[in-house]
Design an enzyme around this catalytic site. Structure first.
Site, PDB file in Angstrom:
ATOM      1  N   HIS A  43      -1.354  25.426  -4.532  1.00  0.00           N
ATOM      2  CA  HIS A  43      -0.630  25.994  -3.390  1.00  0.00           C
ATOM      3  C   HIS A  43      -1.567  26.827  -2.499  1.00  0.00           C
ATOM      4  O   HIS A  43      -1.145  27.809  -1.881  1.00  0.00           O
ATOM      5  CB  HIS A  43       0.570  26.831  -3.846  1.00  0.00           C
ATOM      6  CG  HIS A  43       1.692  25.975  -4.378  1.00  0.00           C
ATOM      7  ND1 HIS A  43       2.565  25.321  -3.555  1.00  0.00           N
ATOM      8  CD2 HIS A  43       2.045  25.641  -5.639  1.00  0.00           C
ATOM      9  CE1 HIS A  43       3.440  24.627  -4.293  1.00  0.00           C
ATOM     10  NE2 HIS A  43       3.134  24.805  -5.561  1.00  0.00           N
ATOM     11  N   GLY A 138       4.705   9.017  -9.502  1.00  0.00           N
ATOM     12  CA  GLY A 138       5.570  10.187  -9.374  1.00  0.00           C
ATOM     13  C   GLY A 138       5.315  11.242 -10.439  1.00  0.00           C
ATOM     14  O   GLY A 138       6.128  12.147 -10.624  1.00  0.00           O
ATOM     15  N   ASP A 190      -5.668  15.175  -2.054  1.00  0.00           N
ATOM     16  CA  ASP A 190      -5.546  13.939  -2.829  1.00  0.00           C
ATOM     17  C   ASP A 190      -6.390  12.813  -2.243  1.00  0.00           C
ATOM     18  O   ASP A 190      -7.061  12.073  -2.958  1.00  0.00           O
ATOM     19  CB  ASP A 190      -4.079  13.495  -2.888  1.00  0.00           C
ATOM     20  CG  ASP A 190      -3.191  14.560  -3.490  1.00  0.00           C
ATOM     21  OD1 ASP A 190      -3.724  15.591  -3.949  1.00  0.00           O
ATOM     22  OD2 ASP A 190      -1.962  14.369  -3.492  1.00  0.00           O
ATOM     23  N   TYR A 240       9.339  23.821  -1.444  1.00  0.00           N
ATOM     24  CA  TYR A 240       8.003  23.706  -0.865  1.00  0.00           C
ATOM     25  C   TYR A 240       7.968  24.372   0.504  1.00  0.00           C
ATOM     26  O   TYR A 240       7.096  25.196   0.788  1.00  0.00           O
ATOM     27  CB  TYR A 240       7.621  22.223  -0.776  1.00  0.00           C
ATOM     28  CG  TYR A 240       6.255  21.945  -0.210  1.00  0.00           C
ATOM     29  CD1 TYR A 240       5.109  22.078  -0.995  1.00  0.00           C
ATOM     30  CD2 TYR A 240       6.101  21.522   1.113  1.00  0.00           C
ATOM     31  CE1 TYR A 240       3.854  21.811  -0.481  1.00  0.00           C
ATOM     32  CE2 TYR A 240       4.852  21.251   1.640  1.00  0.00           C
ATOM     33  CZ  TYR A 240       3.726  21.395   0.839  1.00  0.00           C
ATOM     34  OH  TYR A 240       2.492  21.123   1.370  1.00  0.00           O
TER      35      TYR A 240
HETATM   36  P1  ADP Z   1       2.596  10.825  -7.102  1.00  0.00           P
HETATM   37  O1  ADP Z   1       1.695  10.700  -5.921  1.00  0.00           O
HETATM   38  O2  ADP Z   1       2.578  12.167  -7.716  1.00  0.00           O
HETATM   39  O3  ADP Z   1       2.399   9.748  -8.120  1.00  0.00           O
HETATM   40  P2  ADP Z   1       4.585  10.303  -5.086  1.00  0.00           P
HETATM   41  O4  ADP Z   1       6.079  10.400  -5.088  1.00  0.00           O
HETATM   42  O5  ADP Z   1       3.814  11.065  -4.079  1.00  0.00           O
HETATM   43  O6  ADP Z   1       4.091  10.652  -6.569  1.00  0.00           O
HETATM   44  O7  ADP Z   1       4.164   8.782  -4.900  1.00  0.00           O
HETATM   45  C1  ADP Z   1       4.760   7.781  -5.705  1.00  0.00           C
HETATM   46  C2  ADP Z   1       5.184   6.630  -4.820  1.00  0.00           C
HETATM   47  O8  ADP Z   1       4.008   5.931  -4.330  1.00  0.00           O
HETATM   48  C3  ADP Z   1       5.943   5.564  -5.584  1.00  0.00           C
HETATM   49  O9  ADP Z   1       7.321   5.871  -5.664  1.00  0.00           O
HETATM   50  C4  ADP Z   1       5.680   4.344  -4.722  1.00  0.00           C
HETATM   51  O10 ADP Z   1       6.510   4.340  -3.571  1.00  0.00           O
HETATM   52  C5  ADP Z   1       4.236   4.548  -4.267  1.00  0.00           C
HETATM   53  N1  ADP Z   1       3.293   3.886  -5.217  1.00  0.00           N
HETATM   54  C6  ADP Z   1       2.306   4.476  -5.904  1.00  0.00           C
HETATM   55  N2  ADP Z   1       1.644   3.578  -6.682  1.00  0.00           N
HETATM   56  C7  ADP Z   1       2.234   2.378  -6.477  1.00  0.00           C
HETATM   57  C8  ADP Z   1       2.037   1.058  -7.005  1.00  0.00           C
HETATM   58  N3  ADP Z   1       1.105   0.800  -7.905  1.00  0.00           N
HETATM   59  N4  ADP Z   1       2.860   0.081  -6.554  1.00  0.00           N
HETATM   60  C9  ADP Z   1       3.799   0.345  -5.640  1.00  0.00           C
HETATM   61  N5  ADP Z   1       4.040   1.554  -5.123  1.00  0.00           N
HETATM   62  C10 ADP Z   1       3.288   2.577  -5.537  1.00  0.00           C
HETATM   63 MG    MG Z   2       1.859  11.821  -4.119  1.00  0.00          MG
END
Ligand code: ADP
Ligand code: MG
Length: 400
Positions: A43, A138, A190, A240
């Site tokens: 943060h 996620g 990121d 947030y």
């Molecule tokens: P994090 O970045 O912490 O994993 P986020 O909610 O920011 O979580 O991102 C997750 C989202 O990114 C998934 O719900 C999907 O929409 C997309 N995503 C990430 N990796 C893939 C993948 N391998 N195939 C399809 N979509 C993906």
């Molecule tokens: Mg993310």
């Protein structure tokens, strides 16, 4: 269970197999981009501060092939409950309209569309591609940035772009994709680490100046243990933005551009003018966390892992008490890790209210930590034992 981490080669081979099945063709481009874990500096990004992530051996790979025509077809190997695994969309004509490509189709595909729309240089051509990943989706290890950065790296290969674009600009383009297409107001960490990570190094990022330095982080005797709590508390979604607003308010009261410019005397000042308790503690977290992060970078340089670990644990305490973004599961995971001899430090990582903890531990003690958590934690955690890994790259595709 300690998750087995597949090698990049293995993931690419699996993606190629899926590509052959879906497209009855051979891919001739292969790329990967890693997820990340933030070691310290939570943060602080939106307060112009410092963060220090490392790239993970968990990666997203894309294999594919350039096509004629205007159609892009992408397939993900991930099984979504309510979303198609494959989608086809037309690249808008004339090509200038690609910058405004629509957001129709499955939610996951907007990350790819956003990167196409924000790609710098030559306009990407039509292609078929398969996305395959070992980053949990996620879970706070940034599968979203891994997907964006893999897409950008894939487009670079496809267009054989000769335009010299800096990695900073590429990362900013991917961040913009996440803002505009996924609607997530993320910082730059990121995408930076996914592009710029290096094996055996952490990356200290200055979020004000958008500069970064690699800091050696490799020692046979210590590893990073990531524990995914596998919980995500659904909040109203306002947490947030309320934290952001509180930080802005504190900076405003101090007549500073951001809390990056504040110090502990400013906390005393805020108290002296009877600022609300919450605002004071939010500001205190940010100020102390920025100091901890720069100090942690120094300690890492000196290979002082004991002090580095202590700073991680202090960071958790500050996130729990002052910033109030932890939750009982994360607190318990941190406490259970710290009970074990050989643990140097432990903290929640990511935005909070669920997701993962990150623990610095002597290699020989890592199994004891896993066992302690498995015995006492009520949830279903997943463990990853990681070393700092490399950033995004193309991989020679033997069938090119
Ligand atoms: P994090 O970045 O912490 O994993 P986020 O909610 O920011 O979580 O991102 C997750 C989202 O990114 C998934 O719900 C999907 O929409 C997309 N995503 C990430 N990796 C893939 C993948 N391998 N195939 C399809 N979509 C993906
Ligand atoms: Mg993310």
């Amino acid at each position: 269970m300690v998750a087995e981490i597949k090698s990049i080669d293995q993931l690419i081979n699996e993606a190629k197999t899926a590509f052959r099945q879906q497209f009855k063709d051979e891919p001739n481009v292969a790329v990967y981009a890693p997820g990340r874990v933030n070691l310290i500096g939570e943060h602080t990004d939106y307060n112009d501060g410092f963060v220090m992530p490392m790239a993970l051996p968990l990666v997203t790979v894309i294999v594919g092939k350039k096509m004629t025509g205007n159609d892009v077809t992408i397939y993900t190997t991930f099984d979504f409950e309510n979303e198609e695994k494959q989608t086809t969309f037309e690249l808008p004509q004339p090509t200038a309209l690609i910058r405004a490509i629509n957001k129709d189709g499955p939610k996951w595909a907007v990350y790819v569309k956003g990167v196409i729309a924000n790609y710098i240089g030559n306009i990407p051509s039509a292609f078929n591609a398969v996305i395959h990943s070992s980053v949990p989706l996620g879970g706070g290890l940034s599968s979203s940035a891994a997907l964006e950065v893999a897409t950008y790296t894939f487009l670079d290969q496809l267009t054989s772009s000769k335009t010299k674009v800096s990695v900073n600009d590429k990362a900013l383009a991917c961040q913009k994709a996440e803002h505009e297409y996924a609607g997530v107001p993320c910082g730059i960490m990121d995408q930076f680490i996914s592009f710029m990570g290096k094996e055996g190094h952490a990356l200290l990022i200055d979020c004000r100046h958008l500069t970064s330095i690699l800091i050696p982080f490799s020692d046979q005797n210590v590893v990073i243990l990531i524990t995914n709590s596998n919980v995500k508390h659904e909040l109203t979604g306002s947490e947030y933005s309320s934290r952001r607003k509180q930080c802005e308010e504190a900076a405003m009261l101090l007549k500073k551009v951001s809390l990056r410019d504040a110090n502990m005397d400013d906390i005393k000042y805020l108290e002296s003018i009877n600022t609300g308790k919450e605002i004071v503690s939010r500001a205190r977290h940010v100020i102390t966390e920025i100091t901890r992060t720069t100090l942690a970078a120094e300690m890492l340089k000196q290979r002082n892992f004991c002090k580095f670990g202590e700073l991680m644990t202090e960071s958790h305490k500050s996130l729990r008490l002052d910033y109030e973004v932890s939750c009982p599961e994360l607190d318990q995971l941190v406490d259970l890790a710290l009970e074990v001899d050989g643990v140097l430090g432990s903290r929640m990582t990511g935005g909070g209210f669920g997701g993962c903890t990150v623990t610095l531990v002597y290699s020989q003690s890592v199994q004891k930590v896993v066992d302690n958590i498995k015995n006492k934690y009520k949830g279903q955690p997943t463990f990853y034992v990681c070393k700092a890994s490399s950033g995004a790259s193309a991989v020679p595709c033997s069938c090119k």
